[in-house]
Enzyme design. Structure first.
Site, PDB file in Angstrom:
ATOM      1  CE  LYS A  61       1.766   2.795   4.863  1.00  0.00           C
ATOM      2  NZ  LYS A  61       1.244   1.808   3.873  1.00  0.00           N
ATOM      3  CB  THR A  95      -0.929  -0.014   1.223  1.00  0.00           C
ATOM      4  OG1 THR A  95      -1.696  -1.218   1.197  1.00  0.00           O
ATOM      5  CG2 THR A  95      -1.866   1.180   1.208  1.00  0.00           C
ATOM      6  CE  LYS A 153      -4.576  -2.077   0.806  1.00  0.00           C
ATOM      7  NZ  LYS A 153      -5.485  -2.977   1.531  1.00  0.00           N
TER       8      LYS A 153
END
Lengths: 290, 290, 290, 290
Positions: C239, C94, C170
């Site tokens: 994040k 990711t 994603k």
């Protein structure tokens, strides 16, 4: 004779100035011990709302919220029932504009007068008779209220005939202050997390763009991570922010900042923290891991 | 000799004051027609960054953003390559703290000096040499910068050795101003929708709690539904709000107010409206159906 | 030969399925003890990234973030330097769309292939080879990747030639899940504070409008005030939310919900709580005084 | 005999199913032309609320909001005055929990029964007798209501004795749907601005994580930038979001997502757009410059 009901910290300070200005004053409070200082200073103490109202030309109220003021004014022992014809009710409280307007109508139906006169300033400001007052109601009622209001404030600002207008200004002002606090809390927290002194930032902004007491005083507390003294109980300030949001909802105004400071007050009130809205800075700091 | 690069509205006003203060000045701008007024006032015009840098003791830059300043400083024609040993770069721009610190390191590696000296004030304030300046860098560099900065501002505030600290203060200040505007926009909109005059509210708050020019000036525009003159292009102000949020994200600070003003600027920049952040008030009014 | 780098919980589960599907597998991990189970299951263990890359036709990476993947791919010991001509890098991580696209260009410059193939599913789903995979890159690269991806997932969805598109999907998916969690957290908290059972609400909504595993599973944890097991470390999820907000900022999209879930993750990461985003429900409950 | 009051799109569809199920039905609507189809299908039409109530064992109401229902139930021509002893009022409307509880008490004081039975589903779902029903009230009242509710829905879910609980579940459900719409609107907008097809995203998410009709149907409209058909008037949905926020405020719950969808509905209602909450996607797209 002037009557005064509601002797919290603000109420006591204001009532004392009315007395100092030479008015004959009778006071009433649900918990009677709060009347002592004023009694020593020369005030009479009434045993009931009815007793106080039956002899008064003007009655000022400084009360927590709509519900308590509704209780005080309504019912067979209430102000509406016992205030004399032509007597004036000066409502200093931070209440909803809608309730203020409704109360005005109820007084009018009994040939009584009503002005909304909510005040800006903490108890220390009230003690110095330096409050700022937003004032609304009929011209006659405002004229009658003026000498008393001049005894407690440094400035009276007229917002027209509709009493709720003054209450809306008071709510807006509390929102503006709350938003200022949240703003400084976010900015100083950003500084501290990036190695810039909160105090240096505070000195800079209050020496340059914002050299006014309200920024200096609240900003100092925020820079210091200092959440005392408490200027207003969390439950009261939560109520104020709730009223801002309610008025916004009912008049179809989107207020994203007002949503956020309301949520901050909800969290504080639920946490049973004895802090006023300066506590936003603690929340911001905690979220940032400080 | 002093060099100046970046002659937008702010840059021209600042450069003119450097000249007025008696400094020998050479200017450079990518689009040369902006140099005319300064040339008439006595400035030399350099044909390139390299030419300007090779003769300067101090070069000031007033540049849009990180990317443009990176282009100006880097590469074989850039400031880093052509500035003399011991020469000083004074960066007035609103850039990211991280880039400012990185640039300082690049200058240091070439024995050049660097200070960050971002300024507060619109072009009219700059023209009066009344800017407020946040200043950070080595003691020697700040000492060298001082006479020039004194010629353009009314106050210089020191934020230590790390240049990025001054840039963070500048970003924080822009956030505080943006949040003030959003706050007043929400409050005055709430008033108007509830029958209270925006102007009465404005007079009240700026006579009592907030009697400072920044509230009076921005608040007047908001009260007037007046979105002119434009103090900063939407894209520039969007960049400023984006930087605030980026610094917050990278230093793990939650800033709900900063999120909101950033979103406001995004919507304005996308709408191609030529308004600065006072346009928040138009957005608030539109959402409220005014 | 297939190589696999990055043996966290997800990586180990995925690598095991590649092995089970009959591929020859070599693995590498910075902390070598994580290779043991795979070695026993028949995988070879490489001593370095260079060794692994020099013999591989395809290398899959499952790595924390842009910075770590940049370290792994760059430099003289990195993947770019050691991967063979025509070899394929399948990035399962990711990461930011921009970095993914940049990495693709770097591989292309060396005649290496690259596809982005980020996956949806927790480690238990990965172990069952039931991941959903968003896939983007050149047609040839995707064709080459297909057999390996089929061994680890239950569905491969094509998002075109630009690798970053798959990474954006994603990130969007993680945002949608985070927003779903916040939504249920607010709703169930509202219920509980008003005397309605969280479990009754959960049963109702997941029997009627939302009868899918993701609502049932996350909703059950939220209804239970249960914040275990932890599906992803707070720092990792922070994040992810930061990347969503960064992409939004750089593409000028206002995402108020994304702002809020980002702030929630910031607060969790700063509090050093070992909880994944289900912890939003703890924050909501705490703010509500539960 | 069964009575039905409130023949909007939902009311007509529901009443038709009661008739189909073989119940003897009398209907009433303020604007009488809406009774025609039902009359042709076999319903009797009452000339007044009083007439309808005086002969009914059970009366269902499907009414806009608290205020209209208060008008319908109160006063000398209202339901409370004319409903028979032991008759049952089934309130299908989306009203505030507090008003629902107060109404229940008023009915009880007249030995009348009351259940709250708010329904989930658009008019097309109502026409298929596939509504989901949240139900709360006394055991006896719910028992009596069951055969009628089974004729109009596919599932009845019990939320206990306090009627307001069912209304709170309805409000929560509407909030969850609104938040889902905002979430997809933000995600698909992010995709489009970054070159990823809204439709590809929609296919992916509704084939994998969210394969349920509510995501497929609303998501399809959002992917299509299609804001028709309108499932609920903006003013009605604004009222729903306002009630969610009011209940949250009065029970001291911070709901940042609920704040945002409320603000979205305020903006839509003020703009006089004839769109339901799918219009959030238009707002998100407009802010993003699409």
């Amino acid at each position: 004779m002037i009557g005064f009901i509601g002797l919290g910290a603000m109420g006591q300070a204001i009532a004392a100035n009315i007395l100092k200005a030479g008015f004959e004053l009778t006071v009433y409070n649900r918990t009677p011990d709060k009347t002592k200082d004023l009694q020593q200073a020369g005030a009479r103490v009434a045993g009931s709302v009815a007793e106080l109202c039956s002899n008064a030309d003007i009655v000022l109220t400084m009360i927590t919220d709509d519900a308590v003021l509704a209780q005080l004014t309504g019912g067979e022992n209430g102000m509406l029932a016992h205030l004399r014809r032509d007597a004036l009710h000066i409502s200093l409280s931070t209440i909803s504009p809608a309730f203020s307007d409704a109360l005005a109508a109820q007084h009018a139906a009994r040939d009584q007068q009503y002005v909304a006169a909510p005040v800006f300033g903490k108890p220390d400001v009230a003690a110095l008779a330096k409050l700022w007052i937003a004032n609304a109601g009929s011209a006659a009622a405002k004229e009658k209220a003026r000498p008393v209001l001049e005894a407690i404030g440094q400035g009276i600002y007229d917002f027209g005939e509709k009493p709720g207008a003054a209450n809306l200004v008071k709510l807006s002002g509390n929102f503006i202050i709350a938003a200022m606090i949240e703003t400084l809390a976010e900015a100083y927290t950003l500084g501290e997390k990036n190695g810039v002194s909160r105090h240096d930032m505070h000195e800079f902004f209050t020496s340059t763009l914002f050299p006014v007491p309200i920024y200096k005083n609240y900003g100092r507390l925020i820079a210091d991570h200092n959440y005392l003294p408490v200027g207003g109980a969390p439950k009261i300030l939560q109520k104020d922010m709730r009223l801002v949001n309610e008025v916004a909802a009912h008049s179809s105004v989107a207020m994203p900042f007002a949503n956020i400071v309301h949520n901050r007050m909800i969290a504080m009130a639920n946490a049973n923290v004895q802090e006023d809205w300066v506590g936003f800075a603690r929340q911001a700091a905690t979220e940032a891991g400080l």
